[in-house]
Design an enzyme around this catalytic site. Structure first.
Site, PDB file in Angstrom:
ATOM      1  N   CYS A  45       0.818  -1.218   0.000  1.00 23.40           N
ATOM      2  CA  CYS A  45       0.000   0.000   0.000  1.00 23.40           C
ATOM      3  C   CYS A  45       0.855   1.274   0.000  1.00 23.40           C
ATOM      4  O   CYS A  45       1.564   1.558   0.966  1.00 23.40           O
ATOM      5  CB  CYS A  45      -0.927  -0.001   1.211  1.00 23.40           C
ATOM      6  SG  CYS A  45      -1.964   1.486   1.319  1.00 23.40           S
ATOM      7  N   ARG A  55      -3.172  -8.919  -0.358  1.00 28.50           N
ATOM      8  CA  ARG A  55      -4.393  -8.217   0.031  1.00 28.50           C
ATOM      9  C   ARG A  55      -5.130  -9.006   1.106  1.00 28.50           C
ATOM     10  O   ARG A  55      -5.991  -9.833   0.815  1.00 28.50           O
ATOM     11  CB  ARG A  55      -5.284  -7.963  -1.192  1.00 28.50           C
ATOM     12  CG  ARG A  55      -4.606  -7.142  -2.281  1.00 28.50           C
ATOM     13  CD  ARG A  55      -5.581  -6.678  -3.343  1.00 28.50           C
ATOM     14  NE  ARG A  55      -6.585  -5.779  -2.784  1.00 28.50           N
ATOM     15  CZ  ARG A  55      -6.381  -4.481  -2.565  1.00 28.50           C
ATOM     16  NH1 ARG A  55      -5.221  -3.927  -2.836  1.00 28.50           N
ATOM     17  NH2 ARG A  55      -7.351  -3.734  -2.081  1.00 28.50           N
ATOM     18  N   CYS A  85      11.529   3.329 -17.760  1.00 27.66           N
ATOM     19  CA  CYS A  85      11.865   3.710 -19.139  1.00 27.66           C
ATOM     20  C   CYS A  85      12.148   2.473 -19.994  1.00 27.66           C
ATOM     21  O   CYS A  85      11.657   2.366 -21.122  1.00 27.66           O
ATOM     22  CB  CYS A  85      13.067   4.646 -19.132  1.00 27.66           C
ATOM     23  SG  CYS A  85      13.621   5.153 -20.779  1.00 27.66           S
ATOM     24  N   ASP A 120      -2.314  12.491  -5.132  1.00 25.02           N
ATOM     25  CA  ASP A 120      -2.504  11.402  -4.177  1.00 25.02           C
ATOM     26  C   ASP A 120      -1.180  10.762  -3.780  1.00 25.02           C
ATOM     27  O   ASP A 120      -1.060  10.184  -2.706  1.00 25.02           O
ATOM     28  CB  ASP A 120      -3.430  10.354  -4.802  1.00 25.02           C
ATOM     29  CG  ASP A 120      -3.971   9.376  -3.775  1.00 25.02           C
ATOM     30  OD1 ASP A 120      -4.014   9.733  -2.583  1.00 25.02           O
ATOM     31  OD2 ASP A 120      -4.366   8.260  -4.166  1.00 25.02           O
TER      32      ASP A 120
END
Length: 378
Positions: A22, A134, A348, A277
């Site tokens: 998270c 999770r 990249c 955020d």
């Protein structure tokens, strides 16, 4: 005045799950206040009142966390009431909601449907993979309960998409996951590269995603999507849809594919405002909707140079043949080079791998769509 984007965190960093990767838990640990608790209705009113009265044409409200369902359904019913009360200028309003799905029930789904919310549901592939990272705070599996929430949203005709965080496990099993999502009817998908902790070295966690692995993931996923596209049955995968839109000359709706940061208002539970955020940290504070006017908040944004910072891309990036589509990726994934005073995306190499194989295909898809539209028009 451009459209206003407001991302609200009614539950701050509070969550009923404890996901190993998270990014917001990481951010919360790196600021003075780990959690600002629950947003009050007075703060909610000030956020909606000030943004709606300042908006022209369109405004979007997104609710995220932490886990926003922890704030309770009545809070969001009040949000709708405030929107109706303060929408004096007939602004078009959209509402969205990002959730882990653990607390969704019939009442939540009925509310989402009746108020036209777009819901983002976090699911990481199949049961075995999802349950690796999770889990609840008590270390319990969450997959079956989240999938049940998806089924409930289907029953109540809620508009929702699936948000999947790309870890090495997701990348290695994307073909199985893609097929599983198809069988579930999850035709609106978004994939986000797993973030390493902010301002820490890359690759030190089990869920860390290397550029090589992410590049191959993009190639594999595109192959699946492209095969279905040729049969006219492809799912909506946000990243690929945006690449095609860019190739057609349209402005991408995904901020990470614009090449620089946009104007956002990320609002913590205490009313404090941040530019993104991924940067809800003390040093990026722009103001507070409880005490500051929105024009003052916007001026602090200008003074901070946050958006300008995201435009300092490495010269090799801007000269790359793929830059017109790639745009250098998200600022959160870029590393700063003091010598050149510029940034280069950690992924990249991933994008180079992907575009070396698919750049021409994307351009061809865009050209074919444009030709079909011209034919339909005439």
């Amino acid at each position: 005045m451009p459209a206003i984007s407001v991302l609200i965190k009614p539950s701050s960093s509070l969550c009923n799950m404890s996901c190993d990767y998270c990014f917001y838990c990481d951010e919360a640990q790196k600021r003075t206040h780990k959690s600002y608790g629950f947003m009050t209705e007075e703060t909610l009113k000030n956020v909606i009142r000030k943004t709606l009265l300042h908006a022209e044409g369109y405004i979007s409200y997104a609710y995220q966390g932490g886990e926003p369902t922890l704030r309770g359904l009545d809070f969001y019913k009040q949000a709708i009431a405030f929107q109706k009360q303060y929408n004096k200028n007939n602004i078009t309003i959209s509402n969205s909601f990002q959730t882990n799905g653990y607390l969704l029930d019939k009442e939540w789904c009925k509310f989402f449907h009746e108020n036209h919310f777009l819901v983002g549901l976090s699911i990481d592939g199949t049961r075995e993979i999802h349950n690796i990272y999770r889990r609840t705070a008590n270390n319990e599996d969450t997959f079956d309960r989240v999938v049940a929430s998806a089924k409930l949203m289907d029953q109540y005709q809620v508009d929702y998409n699936i948000l999947t965080v790309v870890t090495p496990q997701i990348a290695a099993h994307i073909r199985t996951i893609y097929s599983f999502y198809q069988k579930k009817g999850w035709n609106y998908q978004q994939y986000i590269a797993c973030l390493d902790p902010l301002n820490e070295p890359h690759g030190n966690n089990p869920h860390s995603l290397s550029p090589e692995v992410y590049g191959q993931f993009l190639i594999d996923l595109f192959e699946l999507w492209y095969s279905d596209l040729q049969q006219g049955k492809q799912p909506f995968i946000r990243q690929f849809e945006n690449y095609v839109a860019i190739a057609m000359g349209y402005y991408p709706e995904s901020c990470e594919q614009r090449g620089f940061c946009g104007i956002q208002n990320v609002v913590e539970a205490d009313g404090s405002v941040y530019p993104c955020d991924f940067y809800v940290l003390d040093e990026y504070l722009l103001g507070n909707f409880n005490t500051d006017r929105i024009d003052v908040i916007n001026q602090h944004r200008v003074d901070s140079g946050f958006i300008e910072c995201s435009q300092k891309l490495d010269s090799n990036c801007k000269c790359c043949k793929y830059y017109p589509l790639c745009k250098g990726g998200c600022q959160r994934n870029r590393d700063y080079n003091k010598t050149s005073n510029s940034y280069q995306n950690y992924y990249c190499k991933s994008y180079q791998m992907f575009f070396q194989k698919n750049y021409t295909r994307i351009m061809d898809i865009a050209d074919k769509i444009a030709k079909n539209r011209r034919t339909d028009f005439f």
